[in-house]
Scaffold this motif. Structure first.
Motif, PDB file in Angstrom:
ATOM      1  N   MET A   1       0.754  66.072  25.012  1.00  0.00           N
ATOM      2  CA  MET A   1       1.462  65.758  26.263  1.00  0.00           C
ATOM      3  C   MET A   1       0.867  64.542  26.961  1.00  0.00           C
ATOM      4  SD  MET A   1       3.560  67.982  26.022  1.00  0.00           S
ATOM      5  CE  MET A   1       3.584  69.097  24.662  1.00  0.00           C
ATOM      6  N   LEU A   2      -0.493  64.435  26.867  1.00  0.00           N
ATOM      7  CA  LEU A   2      -1.191  63.335  27.538  1.00  0.00           C
ATOM      8  C   LEU A   2      -1.582  62.312  26.488  1.00  0.00           C
ATOM      9  CD1 LEU A   2      -3.449  65.542  29.825  1.00  0.00           C
ATOM     10  CD2 LEU A   2      -1.645  64.044  30.625  1.00  0.00           C
ATOM     11  N   ALA A   3      -1.502  61.048  26.816  1.00  0.00           N
ATOM     12  CA  ALA A   3      -1.869  60.000  25.857  1.00  0.00           C
ATOM     13  C   ALA A   3      -3.299  60.218  25.371  1.00  0.00           C
ATOM     14  CB  ALA A   3      -1.759  58.637  26.544  1.00  0.00           C
ATOM     15  N   GLY A   4      -3.444  60.413  24.058  1.00  0.00           N
ATOM     16  CA  GLY A   4      -4.789  60.646  23.514  1.00  0.00           C
ATOM     17  C   GLY A   4      -5.374  61.973  23.953  1.00  0.00           C
ATOM     18  N   GLY A   5      -4.559  62.790  24.599  1.00  0.00           N
ATOM     19  CA  GLY A   5      -5.019  64.111  25.038  1.00  0.00           C
ATOM     20  C   GLY A   5      -5.880  64.065  26.282  1.00  0.00           C
ATOM     21  N   VAL A   6      -6.036  62.880  26.857  1.00  0.00           N
ATOM     22  CA  VAL A   6      -6.945  62.754  28.011  1.00  0.00           C
ATOM     23  C   VAL A   6      -6.320  61.861  29.086  1.00  0.00           C
ATOM     24  CG1 VAL A   6      -9.097  63.111  26.741  1.00  0.00           C
ATOM     25  CG2 VAL A   6      -8.084  60.812  26.845  1.00  0.00           C
ATOM     26  N   ASN A   7      -6.910  61.946  30.277  1.00  0.00           N
ATOM     27  CA  ASN A   7      -6.495  61.037  31.357  1.00  0.00           C
ATOM     28  C   ASN A   7      -7.501  59.926  31.589  1.00  0.00           C
ATOM     29  OD1 ASN A   7      -3.906  61.970  32.212  1.00  0.00           O
ATOM     30  ND2 ASN A   7      -4.934  63.844  32.849  1.00  0.00           N
ATOM     31  N   SER A   8      -8.532  59.893  30.755  1.00  0.00           N
ATOM     32  CA  SER A   8      -9.475  58.781  30.772  1.00  0.00           C
ATOM     33  C   SER A   8     -10.182  58.765  29.420  1.00  0.00           C
ATOM     34  CB  SER A   8     -10.490  58.931  31.916  1.00  0.00           C
ATOM     35  OG  SER A   8     -11.113  57.690  32.161  1.00  0.00           O
ATOM     36  N   GLY A  14     -14.669  60.282  21.762  1.00  0.00           N
ATOM     37  CA  GLY A  14     -14.569  59.285  20.682  1.00  0.00           C
ATOM     38  C   GLY A  14     -15.932  58.759  20.265  1.00  0.00           C
ATOM     39  N   ALA A  15     -16.843  58.657  21.218  1.00  0.00           N
ATOM     40  CA  ALA A  15     -18.160  58.056  20.924  1.00  0.00           C
ATOM     41  C   ALA A  15     -19.103  59.057  20.273  1.00  0.00           C
ATOM     42  CB  ALA A  15     -18.788  57.529  22.221  1.00  0.00           C
ATOM     43  N   TYR A 365     -27.410  59.636  18.949  1.00  0.00           N
ATOM     44  CA  TYR A 365     -27.053  60.175  20.262  1.00  0.00           C
ATOM     45  C   TYR A 365     -25.928  61.203  20.109  1.00  0.00           C
ATOM     46  CZ  TYR A 365     -25.683  60.940  25.023  1.00  0.00           C
ATOM     47  OH  TYR A 365     -25.400  61.576  26.215  1.00  0.00           O
ATOM     48  N   GLY A 366     -24.948  60.888  19.250  1.00  0.00           N
ATOM     49  CA  GLY A 366     -23.828  61.817  19.040  1.00  0.00           C
ATOM     50  C   GLY A 366     -24.318  63.162  18.522  1.00  0.00           C
ATOM     51  N   ARG A 367     -25.259  63.121  17.574  1.00  0.00           N
ATOM     52  CA  ARG A 367     -25.791  64.386  17.041  1.00  0.00           C
ATOM     53  C   ARG A 367     -26.573  65.132  18.114  1.00  0.00           C
ATOM     54  NH1 ARG A 367     -29.446  62.870  12.653  1.00  0.00           N
ATOM     55  NH2 ARG A 367     -29.709  65.107  12.402  1.00  0.00           N
ATOM     56  N   PHE A 368     -27.322  64.368  18.914  1.00  0.00           N
ATOM     57  CA  PHE A 368     -28.089  64.986  20.012  1.00  0.00           C
ATOM     58  C   PHE A 368     -27.137  65.626  21.021  1.00  0.00           C
ATOM     59  CE2 PHE A 368     -31.531  65.725  22.815  1.00  0.00           C
ATOM     60  CZ  PHE A 368     -31.191  65.290  24.089  1.00  0.00           C
ATOM     61  N   PHE A 369     -26.075  64.883  21.330  1.00  0.00           N
ATOM     62  CA  PHE A 369     -25.086  65.386  22.305  1.00  0.00           C
ATOM     63  C   PHE A 369     -24.554  66.758  21.880  1.00  0.00           C
ATOM     64  CE2 PHE A 369     -21.673  65.451  25.305  1.00  0.00           C
ATOM     65  CZ  PHE A 369     -20.615  66.031  24.624  1.00  0.00           C
ATOM     66  N   HIS A 370     -24.185  66.863  20.605  1.00  0.00           N
ATOM     67  CA  HIS A 370     -23.600  68.131  20.135  1.00  0.00           C
ATOM     68  C   HIS A 370     -24.648  69.232  20.029  1.00  0.00           C
ATOM     69  CE1 HIS A 370     -19.404  67.203  19.610  1.00  0.00           C
ATOM     70  NE2 HIS A 370     -19.755  65.999  19.185  1.00  0.00           N
ATOM     71  N   ALA A 371     -25.853  68.865  19.657  1.00  0.00           N
ATOM     72  CA  ALA A 371     -26.923  69.886  19.594  1.00  0.00           C
ATOM     73  C   ALA A 371     -27.165  70.461  20.993  1.00  0.00           C
ATOM     74  CB  ALA A 371     -28.202  69.256  19.051  1.00  0.00           C
ATOM     75  N   MET A 372     -27.042  69.599  22.002  1.00  0.00           N
ATOM     76  CA  MET A 372     -27.223  70.073  23.386  1.00  0.00           C
ATOM     77  C   MET A 372     -25.996  70.870  23.836  1.00  0.00           C
ATOM     78  SD  MET A 372     -30.191  69.159  24.401  1.00  0.00           S
ATOM     79  CE  MET A 372     -30.196  69.105  26.191  1.00  0.00           C
ATOM     80  N   LEU A 373     -24.807  70.412  23.448  1.00  0.00           N
ATOM     81  CA  LEU A 373     -23.592  71.124  23.864  1.00  0.00           C
ATOM     82  C   LEU A 373     -23.623  72.552  23.328  1.00  0.00           C
ATOM     83  CD1 LEU A 373     -20.973  70.252  25.427  1.00  0.00           C
ATOM     84  CD2 LEU A 373     -19.898  69.960  23.190  1.00  0.00           C
ATOM     85  N   GLU A 374     -24.059  72.677  22.077  1.00  0.00           N
ATOM     86  CA  GLU A 374     -24.132  74.026  21.474  1.00  0.00           C
ATOM     87  C   GLU A 374     -25.140  74.912  22.196  1.00  0.00           C
ATOM     88  OE1 GLU A 374     -23.165  71.872  17.326  1.00  0.00           O
ATOM     89  OE2 GLU A 374     -25.080  72.997  17.453  1.00  0.00           O
TER      90      GLU A 374
END
Ligand code: KE4
Length: 415
Positions: A1-8, A14-15, A365-374
């Motif tokens: 419904m939203l462009a790219g699924g996001v409003n920003s 993506g990063a 950083y991406g791997r760190f981000f997800h390890a923290m999110l989990e």
């Protein structure tokens, strides 16, 4: 419904890869996603929520407005009260204009500077972000020129032809641009503490150097304090570093999480704005009572004694813990911090500008981000953003964050 699924765009992960979480509620320093997972939040809606989510004082202020109606498109006492508070807190601002975003604030401040000086050129810094107005969506131009090129499709080259781009923290480069174009430069637009290439503080003397260069050339100095305004103190970065800009852009915190931006400065400059003067700028919802009430309640709370000292203590605890965990794991990180805005670059450093910031290991950083999110910690889904600590964070949550960091670094090392 939203462009790219996001409003920003940054929200799309993506990063860092993976699936963005749909958030259903926030309270204090914690947000909860649709699956019931809770996260200690260091994004804080990208800066506005210095009091944390659903602060009861802000909620009460908003609900007080609700039964009186929440948009008139006419002057109100509320907008005057918020403006008065900002004028009182930020000495360089004698008059201001409310808008609905940081983008509008920066775009309008640039137009006003051009109108006031009668000059066209604007100098900005690589890695500086001031919203998505055409003239400011730029990347380094071709060859040796400092004239910028569009960084987005849909921006004609003509729209960025009056924008000059120089490296952050490089006074010599700024001086060289002024040597070449001084009498055509309307303004320098700068984040006094960069927050959009990761958090990169100004080098000693950098901001005062910009002030001197502008004074010598009759150009205006515009501080984009959309992030730093009320973040690093009641008077923003300009008070912290003792440098007075001619115009200031504000946003984020002054709306308490509702859509507000503002720009302001000396009366003699602001009086060039329509309806008094020839520089046009307008907005249907500018100064709307809901956002004004949220902003006013936020600033009032920030005036409580000890607020910034408390933020400093929590932020220092986080930074120290992060450094300790990285050293223990043998993971090279370069840390920056000014008050409750902080950076952590996946590299040895130093990081002083966009070129050095982009030498970070974004994949790590991406791997760190997800390890923290989990592990229930929500960081910015990009290496080139800033971490924010709020008044609502507790020492215990910071300790839990450091425990998660320790495990995440161990996971990174394990490959
Ligand atoms: P908005 O138009 O997004 O309200 O503000 C633009 C802006 C202007 N100046 C500075 C220094 C800013 O940091 C921003 C917006 N910041 C980004 C994140 N750093 C907003 C996040 C997003 O774009 O979704």
């Amino acid at each position: 419904m939203l462009a790219g699924g996001v409003n920003s765009p940054v929200r799309a992960f993506g990063a860092v890869g993976g699936t963005p979480r749909f958030i259903v509620r926030g309270r204090g320093a914690v947000i909860t996603d649709v699956d019931g997972n809770e996260y200690i939040d260091y994004v804080g809606s990208w800066g506005p929520l210095i009091l944390g989510h659903a602060d009861t004082r802000v909620a009460a202020a908003i609900s007080k407005v609700l039964d009186k109606g929440w948009s008139f498109g006419a002057p109100t006492e509320l907008e005057t009260r918020l403006a008065s508070q900002i004028v009182e807190d930020i000495p360089s601002i004698e008059r201001l204009r409310m808008v609905n975003s940081g983008t509008e604030a920066a775009m309008s401040a640039v137009r006003l500077a051009r109108g006031f000086t009668g000059r066209d050129l604007v100098v900005k810094f690589e890695g500086g972000y001031h919203g998505h107005s055409d003239a400011l969506l730029v990347k380094a131009g071709s060859g040796l020129t400092t004239f910028a090129a569009p960084s987005s499709a849909g921006v004609p080259a003509a729209m960025t032809a009056a924008t000059l781009l120089v490296p952050y923290n490089d006074l010599a480069a700024v001086q060289a641009v002024f040597d070449a174009h001084a009498d055509r430069i309307a303004a320098i637009l700068v984040e006094p503490i960069a927050g959009n290439m990761g958090c990169v503080p100004p080098a000693d003397g950098f901001l005062v150097g910009l002030r001197q260069i502008c004074d010598a050339a009759g150009a205006l100095l515009i501080f984009d304090e959309v992030i730093t305004g009320y973040r690093v103190g009641l008077g923003g970065a300009q008070e912290l570093y003792g440098v007075r800009p001619d115009l200031t852009c504000l946003g984020k915190i002054i709306g308490g999480g509702l859509p507000v931006g503002a720009y302001g400065g000396r009366a003699e400059i602001m009086e060039r704005l329509s309806p008094q003067g020839p520089v046009y700028q307008a907005g249907t919802l500018s100064g709307n009572p809901l956002a004004m009430a949220a902003g006013l309640a936020t600033l009032e709370a920030l005036h409580e004694p000890g607020v910034y000292e408390g933020l400093e203590a929590l932020s220092a605890q986080l930074a120290t813990g992060l450094a300790g965990a990285a050293a223990l794991a043998g993971v090279p990180i370069f840390q920056t911090r000014v008050g409750s805005m902080a950076g952590m670059f996946m590299q040895k450093g130093p990081v002083t500008d966009y070129a050095s910031a982009t030498r970070s290991d974004a994949r790590a950083y991406g791997r760190f981000f997800h390890a923290m999110l989990e592990r229930g910690v929500y960081l910015a889904p990009s290496q080139y953003e800033t971490l924010f600590v709020s008044v609502a964070h507790t020492s215990e949550q910071i300790n839990r964050t450091i425990a998660a960091v320790t495990e995440a670094f161990a996971e990174l090392k394990a490959g």
